[in-house]
Write a protein that holds these residues in place. Structure first.
Motif, mmCIF file in Angstrom:
data_model
loop_
_atom_site.group_PDB
_atom_site.id
_atom_site.type_symbol
_atom_site.label_atom_id
_atom_site.label_comp_id
_atom_site.label_asym_id
_atom_site.label_seq_id
_atom_site.Cartn_x
_atom_site.Cartn_y
_atom_site.Cartn_z
ATOM 1 N N ARG A 237 0.811 -1.220 0.000
ATOM 2 C CA ARG A 237 0.000 0.000 0.000
ATOM 3 C C ARG A 237 0.844 1.270 0.000
ATOM 4 O O ARG A 237 0.332 2.342 -0.288
ATOM 5 N N GLY A 238 2.133 1.154 0.294
ATOM 6 C CA GLY A 238 2.981 2.332 0.308
ATOM 7 C C GLY A 238 3.642 2.637 -1.021
ATOM 8 O O GLY A 238 4.411 3.604 -1.120
ATOM 9 N N ILE A 239 3.365 1.859 -2.053
ATOM 10 C CA ILE A 239 3.969 2.073 -3.368
ATOM 11 C C ILE A 239 3.107 3.055 -4.150
ATOM 12 O O ILE A 239 1.887 2.896 -4.246
ATOM 13 N N GLU A 240 3.736 4.058 -4.729
ATOM 14 C CA GLU A 240 3.015 5.077 -5.474
ATOM 15 C C GLU A 240 2.395 4.498 -6.743
ATOM 16 O O GLU A 240 2.931 3.565 -7.355
ATOM 17 N N GLN A 241 1.255 5.075 -7.150
ATOM 18 C CA GLN A 241 0.583 4.628 -8.364
ATOM 19 C C GLN A 241 1.472 4.799 -9.590
ATOM 20 O O GLN A 241 1.469 3.947 -10.489
ATOM 21 N N SER A 242 2.238 5.868 -9.638
ATOM 22 C CA SER A 242 3.136 6.092 -10.779
ATOM 23 C C SER A 242 4.201 4.999 -10.872
ATOM 24 O O SER A 242 4.588 4.592 -11.970
#
Length: 797
Positions: A237-242
């Motif tokens: 959940r801490g990984i950016e969408q980009s």
């Protein structure tokens, strides 16, 4: 046994595509018939008949088993009377909390309900937002295993329903979450009762929280700390969408988690270490190998290490598959019966599906088992003999990766409508780097004390950053991804057969011909309405607007839905998955009616991922969305164009309205009328944005003859300030569409507005109830709703 397990999986898949659950008597009949078939199969002398009997028994057994678990999972339910009212509950925090800017999200295991005459399901998903005027950091520190008394507002499971989209309701059912809601913060008696409630689940989740906090502290402010967390504890959940977009475009998304390869590596290292120590115990005088063979001890140690690592991973499907395969191998070693690899794979498959019958709904399940199946198929004499030593190991790894890449192309196209062309190169670098450098450093760094923790985590992060830099350049290549529509069944089966032909052993005749079977898969073009036809798809995006308009040769997006949270919006969550499924990589035009977030939320994601010819809006020229567009025009009444016999007319706003700085954004909404045909065969759709009563009156006065439409997108989502009687009589629609969010805080559509439509004989459809709506305007108007066409038993409304 393998036929029985494969049949079992087929039966589970059949149930998960059912519109309703079978009654109990039918489940019992299926189970009894399965037992009879198994007994009959043992008596059959023909192998083919025995195989068919086992497969048939498996299908009925899987169907009955999945139906039983579905009945049990659906039994706990929140009553409609308890939706949206304050309920006081006591429960234990049962998951790793996800912290975000406005608060936290977590699952609560409800122990008791304090509100009289109310029953809350045993497991609910909650959001707890910070009070106004207070930072999110001031929120009470919530940790797994704590017991809390909370005042909450809940609703029954509900999610957006769109073709190609994520089925949130099915995911909630799989997780056992039978209600969602939020904690009532202001002025409520929310308090922690116990800091730790002992239990196995508490110990696991506390360990995960401790490791996450250590990593985030050591890598504070660094861009890829979320990737390190995902590799250690499986929390993505801490990984950016980009970053996810780059990982998916380069085909390495499977590595950014605790994957089967990582678990196998850790289990193997532990097994080797324990085996070496056990064998050398002769020198201590203990002579342990005489008591228990070192091979058995190593297998047990490897299985235990895999179990611990999988618990840290949150028990995802790829991790489960690897754990069960290693457990089967360990049992085979202990029993002295080494099973064939296909038996091991089928055993793992059966255990995963038996424990979690909803796993068959997710792409990760099919990709995980498909990858292993391709390795097994290509590995048994098909990769050819390799030289010994490092060169042979590299050649074997390269050919195995090649087999997996080729083997998963049909499945990847079926699931995602695209395949990464740079995946072989990206994986050739990422697999060894992530598996043998980043993951060991991250694991060791998260477990060791300071300062060793930072000394190891920082190099691991540096390696991920270097990899991300390379992947970013690969993802930016124009040929990075090949897109095509999700294939029909015969196209997929043809391509799958061609893939197996390609991977046959050396010497197999004309292996290259298998690639010919891919041509229908890769060369499909997105479908269009027929000449002169018009198709409009109104998406279920929650409280917002987003529609795709299609003619025989052109496409236009009208609004892009809301933004849900930082990094999450309707563009990336709803529209892009749909367009990828259809194989659509470009649209001719985009209209943003006005600047409210529920209409512009997905625009940035779409402009970054799609080729857009032009953007028309009522936004100021300096707006970020207007600047990101390749060509920006301001909407103005009088603009018109024609595509493939379909006429588009902009009816509002007036050009002079842009000079009025005090005008609200709603009042300047772009109103677009789309019509096809002539005379009695004329069909039209009116997209009214968020105009209100004053603008409706101006349209009725200034352009009454051009307002008539068969389908009306209800202005302002059915608010009480729109859809005036005079406007509805001028439009004369047969159908009104309300794009609204379920139980939205604005209470759209208003009751009096719905009654007004009904009084005038206008059928009204709501996306929150019907899901995405597809309007086909030919000689007549036909409307299909996604929830009606794609009915599933977990759709409770």
């Amino acid at each position: 046994m393998r036929c029985l397990i494969l049949g079992f999986v087929a039966g589970v898949l059949l149930l998960q595509n059912a519109a309703t659950l079978p009654p109990s008597w039918l489940q019992l009949c299926c189970a009894a018939a399965a037992l009879m078939l198994l007994l009959a199969g043992r008596c059959m002398t023909r192998p083919a008949a025995g195989i068919a009997a086992c497969a048939g028994a498996g299908i009925m057994l899987g169907y009955a088993w999945a139906a039983l678990l579905a009945h049990l999972a659906l039994a706990p339910a929140l009553s409609t009377e308890d939706e949206g009212r304050d309920l006081q509950v006591v429960g234990i925090v049962g998951s790793l909390p996800a912290r975000f800017e406005q608060g936290i999200r977590f699952n609560l295991n409800v122990e008791r309900t304090l509100t009289p005459q109310a029953t809350v399901p045993p497991r609910v998903a909650l959001s707890w937002y910070a009070d106004r005027g207070h930072a999110a950091g001031a929120l009470a520190e919530v940790q797994p295993g704590q017991r809390w008394q909370l005042t909450v507002r809940l609703q029954r499971p509900h999610g957006n329903a769109n073709p190609g989209g994520f089925d949130y309701e099915a995911w909630l059912l799989e997780q056992g979450l039978r209600a969602t809601g939020y904690v009532r913060a202001a002025g409520r008696d929310n308090r922690r009762l116990d800091d730790v409630v002992p239990g196995f689940g508490t110990a696991v989740e506390r360990s995960r929280a401790f490791l996450r906090d250590r990593i985030l502290h050591a890598l504070a402010g660094r861009d890829y700390a979320g990737v390190i967390v995902a590799l250690v504890i499986g929390d993505q959940r801490g990984i950016e969408q980009s970053d996810w977009q780059v990982f998916n475009r380069t085909g390495i998304g499977h590595l950014i988690s605790i994957s089967g390869l990582h678990i196998t590596m850790i289990a193997g290292l532990v097994a080797l270490g324990v085996s070496a120590l056990w064998r050398r115990s002769f020198f201590t005088g203990a002579q342990l190998p005489l008591l228990l063979p070192a091979q058995k001890v190593a297998a047990l140690a490897g299985a235990v290490a895999a179990l611990l690592y999988v618990l840290l991973a949150g028990f995802g499907v790829p991790a489960q598959r690897t754990l069960y395969m290693l457990a089967v191998v360990a049992l085979a070693l202990w029993s002295g019966r080494l099973s064939a690899v296909t038996h091991v794979l089928c055993a793992a498959l059966g255990v995963v599906v038996a424990l979690d019958p909803w796993a068959v709904l997710w792409p990760g399940f099919w990709l995980s088992f498909g990858a292993v199946a391709m390795i097994l198929f290509a590995g048994h004499g098909r990769l050819g003999p390799e030289p010994r030593g490092m060169r042979g190991a590299l050649l074997l790894a390269g050919r195995t990766q090649w087999a997996v890449t080729l083997g998963l192309v049909p499945l990847t196209m079926l699931l995602f409508g695209q395949v990464s062309l740079v995946s072989p190169l990206a994986n050739a670098v990422a697999i060894p780097l992530v598996s043998f450098v980043v993951t060991p450093l991250a694991l060791a760094g998260s477990l060791l004390p300071e300062p060793l923790c930072g000394w190891l985590l920082v190099p691991a992060h540096a390696a991920v950053a270097a990899l991300a830099w390379l992947l970013g350049h690969l993802a930016a290549l124009p040929v990075a991804v090949w897109r095509a529509p999700a294939p029909q069944a015969w196209v997929f089966l043809l391509a799958a057969g061609g893939t197996l032909w390609l991977l046959m052993p050396r010497g197999w005749p004309q292996r290259w011909a298998g690639a010919v079977a891919w041509l229908p898969l890769l060369l499909q073009a997105p479908d269009h309405p027929p000449d002169g036809g018009l198709r409009v798809t109104a998406f279920d995006v929650g409280q917002g607007m987003a529609l795709l308009v299609e003619t025989a040769g052109h496409r236009l997006l009208y609004d892009t839905g809301p933004g849900y949270a930082p990094g999450a919006d309707a563009g990336s969550r709803v529209l892009l998955p749909y367009l990828r499924m259809r194989g659509i990589g470009a649209i001719d035009g985009m209209v943003i009616s006005h600047g409210d977030l529920d209409h512009t939320g997905g625009a940035a994601a779409l402009l970054a991922e799609l080729k857009v010819g032009w953007l028309a809006s009522s936004l100021a020229a300096g707006h970020p969305i207007a600047r990101a567009a390749p060509r920006h025009l301001q909407c103005a009444a009088g603009q018109h164009w024609e595509w493939d016999g379909v006429r588009f007319e902009m009816l509002h706003p007036a050009p002079a309205s842009y000079a009025d700085a005090g005008l609200k954004a709603n009042a300047r909404s772009c109103v677009l009328r789309i019509s096809r045909g002539k005379g009695s065969g004329r069909r039209s759709v009116l997209l009214a944005g968020d105009i209100e009563a004053a603008q409706e009156a101006a349209l009725v006065a200034g352009a009454p003859g051009r307002l008539q439409a068969d389908v009306l997108l209800a202005p302002h989502h059915g608010s009480g300030t729109s859809s005036t009687p005079a406007f509805l009589r001028a439009v004369q629609p047969s159908v009104g569409i309300f794009q609204v969010g379920w139980r939205n805080r604005y209470r759209h559509p208003k009751k009096q507005v719905v009654e007004r439509y009904a009084t005038l004989g206008i059928e009204h459809l709501r996306t929150d109830l019907a899901g995405a709506l597809t309007i086909e305007a030919g000689d007549a108007v036909a409307i299909d709703s996604y929830r009606a066409v794609h009915t599933r038993y977990w759709y409770g409304r």
